[in-house]
Design a protein around this motif. Structure first.
Motif, mmCIF file in Angstrom:
data_model
loop_
_atom_site.group_PDB
_atom_site.id
_atom_site.type_symbol
_atom_site.label_atom_id
_atom_site.label_comp_id
_atom_site.label_asym_id
_atom_site.label_seq_id
_atom_site.Cartn_x
_atom_site.Cartn_y
_atom_site.Cartn_z
ATOM 1 N N THR A 92 47.680 55.952 18.135
ATOM 2 C CA THR A 92 47.473 54.615 17.587
ATOM 3 C C THR A 92 47.366 53.605 18.712
ATOM 4 O OG1 THR A 92 48.737 55.209 15.615
ATOM 5 C CG2 THR A 92 48.399 52.867 16.010
ATOM 6 N N VAL A 93 46.337 52.763 18.630
ATOM 7 C CA VAL A 93 46.130 51.682 19.593
ATOM 8 C C VAL A 93 45.813 50.410 18.810
ATOM 9 C CG1 VAL A 93 44.755 50.841 21.536
ATOM 10 C CG2 VAL A 93 45.219 53.288 21.326
ATOM 11 N N ASN A 94 46.577 49.374 19.076
ATOM 12 C CA ASN A 94 46.351 48.059 18.458
ATOM 13 C C ASN A 94 46.240 48.160 16.936
ATOM 14 O OD1 ASN A 94 46.225 45.287 19.066
ATOM 15 N ND2 ASN A 94 44.025 45.269 18.767
ATOM 16 N N GLY A 95 47.093 48.997 16.340
ATOM 17 C CA GLY A 95 47.142 49.134 14.892
ATOM 18 C C GLY A 95 46.120 50.075 14.296
ATOM 19 N N ILE A 96 45.284 50.710 15.128
ATOM 20 C CA ILE A 96 44.240 51.616 14.647
ATOM 21 C C ILE A 96 44.620 53.044 15.018
ATOM 22 C CG2 ILE A 96 41.795 52.220 14.754
ATOM 23 C CD1 ILE A 96 41.351 49.308 15.826
ATOM 24 N N THR A 97 44.655 53.915 14.026
ATOM 25 C CA THR A 97 45.000 55.309 14.271
ATOM 26 C C THR A 97 43.739 56.161 14.306
ATOM 27 O OG1 THR A 97 47.156 55.046 13.220
ATOM 28 C CG2 THR A 97 46.305 57.293 13.397
ATOM 29 N N ALA A 98 43.633 56.983 15.329
ATOM 30 C CA ALA A 98 42.559 57.965 15.446
ATOM 31 C C ALA A 98 43.188 59.329 15.195
ATOM 32 C CB ALA A 98 41.920 57.903 16.832
ATOM 33 N N ASP A 99 42.764 59.983 14.131
ATOM 34 C CA ASP A 99 43.364 61.251 13.719
ATOM 35 C C ASP A 99 42.360 62.386 13.899
ATOM 36 O OD1 ASP A 99 44.550 63.425 12.465
ATOM 37 O OD2 ASP A 99 45.287 62.250 10.770
ATOM 38 N N TYR A 100 42.515 63.126 14.976
ATOM 39 C CA TYR A 100 41.580 64.213 15.279
ATOM 40 C C TYR A 100 41.568 65.268 14.173
ATOM 41 C CZ TYR A 100 38.912 67.662 17.812
ATOM 42 O OH TYR A 100 37.942 68.552 18.185
ATOM 43 N N ASN A 101 42.739 65.586 13.634
ATOM 44 C CA ASN A 101 42.826 66.621 12.598
ATOM 45 C C ASN A 101 42.129 66.199 11.310
ATOM 46 O OD1 ASN A 101 44.313 68.389 14.221
ATOM 47 N ND2 ASN A 101 46.208 67.341 13.707
ATOM 48 N N LYS A 102 42.082 64.918 11.035
ATOM 49 C CA LYS A 102 41.468 64.420 9.804
ATOM 50 C C LYS A 102 39.988 64.064 9.997
ATOM 51 C CE LYS A 102 41.911 60.663 6.470
ATOM 52 N NZ LYS A 102 42.560 59.389 6.190
ATOM 53 N N ASP A 103 39.677 63.328 11.064
ATOM 54 C CA ASP A 103 38.331 62.789 11.251
ATOM 55 C C ASP A 103 37.596 63.325 12.474
ATOM 56 O OD1 ASP A 103 38.805 61.018 9.054
ATOM 57 O OD2 ASP A 103 39.903 59.689 10.397
ATOM 58 N N GLY A 104 38.274 64.123 13.290
ATOM 59 C CA GLY A 104 37.649 64.650 14.498
ATOM 60 C C GLY A 104 37.462 63.604 15.585
ATOM 61 N N VAL A 105 38.271 62.531 15.541
ATOM 62 C CA VAL A 105 38.169 61.476 16.551
ATOM 63 C C VAL A 105 39.483 61.367 17.328
ATOM 64 C CG1 VAL A 105 36.442 60.130 15.280
ATOM 65 C CG2 VAL A 105 38.867 59.664 14.905
ATOM 66 N N TYR A 106 39.380 60.824 18.535
ATOM 67 C CA TYR A 106 40.547 60.647 19.392
ATOM 68 C C TYR A 106 40.358 59.375 20.222
ATOM 69 C CZ TYR A 106 37.628 62.207 23.268
ATOM 70 O OH TYR A 106 36.629 62.293 24.213
ATOM 71 N N TRP A 107 41.412 58.946 20.897
ATOM 72 C CA TRP A 107 41.351 57.792 21.788
ATOM 73 C C TRP A 107 41.000 58.265 23.193
ATOM 74 C CZ3 TRP A 107 40.857 53.073 20.247
ATOM 75 C CH2 TRP A 107 41.385 52.675 19.024
ATOM 76 N N ALA A 108 39.803 57.930 23.641
ATOM 77 C CA ALA A 108 39.404 58.196 25.024
ATOM 78 C C ALA A 108 39.913 57.037 25.873
ATOM 79 C CB ALA A 108 37.890 58.309 25.128
ATOM 80 N N PHE A 109 40.269 57.326 27.113
ATOM 81 C CA PHE A 109 40.857 56.329 28.005
ATOM 82 C C PHE A 109 39.968 56.168 29.229
ATOM 83 C CE2 PHE A 109 44.187 55.491 31.397
ATOM 84 C CZ PHE A 109 44.389 54.168 31.053
ATOM 85 N N TYR A 110 39.590 54.922 29.534
ATOM 86 C CA TYR A 110 38.705 54.604 30.648
ATOM 87 C C TYR A 110 39.379 53.610 31.591
ATOM 88 C CZ TYR A 110 34.916 56.587 27.845
ATOM 89 O OH TYR A 110 34.117 57.430 27.127
ATOM 90 N N VAL A 111 39.057 53.733 32.877
ATOM 91 C CA VAL A 111 39.536 52.801 33.898
ATOM 92 C C VAL A 111 38.310 52.166 34.535
ATOM 93 C CG1 VAL A 111 40.834 52.548 36.039
ATOM 94 C CG2 VAL A 111 41.591 54.211 34.326
ATOM 95 N N ASP A 112 38.169 50.863 34.367
ATOM 96 C CA ASP A 112 37.005 50.128 34.874
ATOM 97 C C ASP A 112 35.689 50.806 34.493
ATOM 98 O OD1 ASP A 112 38.290 47.911 35.944
ATOM 99 O OD2 ASP A 112 38.571 48.845 37.899
#
Length: 137
Positions: A92-112
Motif C-alpha cells: 500500500t502506498v498513499n492509501g492505494i493497495t496493489a494486490d498481485y494475487n488479485k490483480d497481477g499488479v505490484y508497486w515498482a520503485f524508481y529512483v530519479d
C-alpha cells in the motif's frame, strides 16, 4: 447552572470522541497525502511520486532524519507492506493497495526515473532525489 451543565458535558464528550477517533484502527500506509504537500520533519528532503494504475500522479515532499526511504515513509504512514525474504514487500502506498494475487499488479520503485536496484527499505535517503512508486503489471 443546571441548564448549562448537561450541554457542557455533551460538548465535552463529543470533543473527546472526535479527539480519540483520529487514526485509531486505521492500518499504516492508508494515509493519503495531497499533491504538492510537504510532510514530516528533518534535515533531509526528497520528493515522493505516486502513480496509480490509471496513471494518476501525486507528488509530495518528505522531510526526514531517517536513513532509508522506506523507514521515512513507513514512519509517516505513507507506505505499508510485509517483511519477506528480500525485505519489505510494499503493498500500500498513499492509501492505494496493489494486490498481485488479485490483480497481477505490484508497486515498482524508481529512483530519479530509473528502476531501483534495491527496495525502498534498503535505499538511503539522498537530498533532492525523486523516489517514485508506480503500479505495474
Amino acid at each position: 447552572m443546571k441548564r448549562f451543565l448537561p450541554l457542557f458535558l455533551s460538548v465535552l464528550m463529543l470533543l473527546s470522541l472526535v479527539g480519540c477517533g483520529g487514526n485509531a484502527g486505521q492500518p499504516a500506509g492508508n494515509k493519503v497525502i495531497e499533491d504538492g504537500a510537504t510532510i514530516g520533519e528533518g534535515e533531509k528532503s526528497f520528493v515522493t511520486e505516486v502513480v496509480d494504475a490509471d496513471g494518476n500522479t501525486v507528488k509530495f515532499t518528505v522531510q526526514t532524519n531517517e536513513k532509508t526511504v522506506g523507514e521515512a515513509l513507513q514512519k509517516l504512514g505513507v507506505i505499508d507492506g510485509e517483511e519477506g525474504d528480500y525485505g519489505l514487500y510494499i503493498k500500500t502506498v498513499n492509501g492505494i493497495t496493489a494486490d498481485y494475487n488479485k490483480d497481477g499488479v505490484y508497486w515498482a520503485f524508481y529512483v530519479d526515473g530509473e528502476y531501483a536496484m534495491t527496495g525502498a527499505d534498503m535505499t538511503d535517503v539522498v537530498d533532492g532525489t525523486v523516489y517514485t512508486f508506480r503500479v505495474e503489471k
